[in-house]
Design an enzyme around this catalytic site. Structure first.
Site, mmCIF file in Angstrom:
data_model
loop_
_atom_site.group_PDB
_atom_site.id
_atom_site.type_symbol
_atom_site.label_atom_id
_atom_site.label_comp_id
_atom_site.label_asym_id
_atom_site.label_seq_id
_atom_site.Cartn_x
_atom_site.Cartn_y
_atom_site.Cartn_z
ATOM 1 N N LYS A 24 8.009 16.798 27.665
ATOM 2 C CA LYS A 24 8.143 15.667 28.590
ATOM 3 C C LYS A 24 7.020 15.741 29.611
ATOM 4 O O LYS A 24 6.867 16.750 30.307
ATOM 5 C CB LYS A 24 9.491 15.728 29.314
HETATM 6 C C1 E4P Z 1 15.467 11.930 31.984
HETATM 7 O O1 E4P Z 1 14.485 11.895 31.273
HETATM 8 C C2 E4P Z 1 15.313 11.890 33.456
HETATM 9 O O2 E4P Z 1 14.701 13.066 33.831
HETATM 10 C C3 E4P Z 1 16.629 11.743 34.151
HETATM 11 O O3 E4P Z 1 17.494 10.911 33.438
HETATM 12 C C4 E4P Z 1 16.517 11.298 35.596
HETATM 13 O O4 E4P Z 1 17.802 10.999 36.054
HETATM 14 P P1 E4P Z 1 18.174 10.870 37.606
HETATM 15 O O5 E4P Z 1 17.539 9.628 38.119
HETATM 16 O O6 E4P Z 1 19.656 10.804 37.610
HETATM 17 O O7 E4P Z 1 17.658 12.094 38.267
#
Ligand code: E4P
Length: 223
Positions: A85
């Site tokens: 990622k």
């Molecule tokens: C996933 O790829 C993201 O890192 C995550 O869903 C972010 O979520 P949040 O906005 O609840 O921190």
């Protein structure tokens, strides 16, 4: 349609991997920090629970060089198939481009706008992860933004998939899918909320009461 768990909690991963046909697990530094565990042992344990399913792990460096080194460490320890990622800023897009040229799997993250998704897709990212709730918090129409991404990809024959993320309620999850996301990643609690509520309980209790009134405590296989 792909259902992904956005958690690094081992107990949840075991439980929900048993219930649902999940595509994999996504994590980010915040999610991993919550578990207060050693980084690689935790991820290796997750890998052993989910087998060959997808594991998305985020890099934390701010330069392409650092992110590439992190990606190498991740694939060395967790397997070449690990989805790296990478935040979709300029340094991140550069990193994605190199990773794709090396045959790595890439998920572009921290996506708030279709233009980021378009640029990440142009260097071959496998997934782009728009942040549904965080976009809402910025007064951005998340459903439209995801719809625009889906349109762009479809009309340019781009293979990149949309894995919508950052959800605070189940309506947002459904909105993302209806807008064209092929995958969603959400907390385990949200998946539970989708199938557990007082109306469902009441329907099930009603059927149980009618059954018992006629057949007592016998089950179908005892009749
Ligand atoms: C996933 O790829 C993201 O890192 C995550 O869903 C972010 O979520 P949040 O906005 O609840 O921190």
């Amino acid at each position: 349609m792909e259902i992904i768990l956005d958690t690094a909690n081992l107990e949840d991963i075991r439980r929900y991997n048993d219930i649902y046909d999940i595509t994999g697990i996504t994590s980010n530094p915040t999610i991993l920090a919550k578990e207060k565990a050693e980084f690689f042992p935790l991820l290796l344990e997750i890998r052993s629970i989910i087998g060959e399913k997808q594991l998305h792990v985020q890099v934390t460096g701010s330069t392409c060089e650092e992110m590439l080194k992190e990606a190498e460490a991740l694939t060395d320890r967790l397997g070449k198939d690990t989805y790296i990622k990478v935040p979709a800023n300029e340094e991140g897009i550069k990193t994605m481009k190199v990773l794709k040229s090396r045959g790595n799997r890439v998920t572009a993250t921290a996506i708030y706008m279709p233009q980021q998704a378009m640029l990440a897709a142009s260097v071959g990212a496998d997934y782009v992860a728009p942040y549904f709730n965080r976009m809402n918090n910025m007064n951005v129409d998340s459903k439209k933004a995801i719809g625009d991404m889906a349109w762009l990809f479809e009309h340019n024959q781009i293979q990149t998939k949309i894995v919508a993320a950052s959800f605070k309620n189940t309506q947002q999850v459904m909105d993302a899918l209806m807008a064209g996301a092929q995958a969603v990643t959400a907390s385990p609690e949200l998946y539970t909320q989708m199938v557990e509520n007082p109306m469902i309980d009441s329907a099930i209790a009603g059927f149980a009461a009618d059954w018992e009134a006629t057949y007592g405590d016998k089950r179908i296989y005892e009749l």
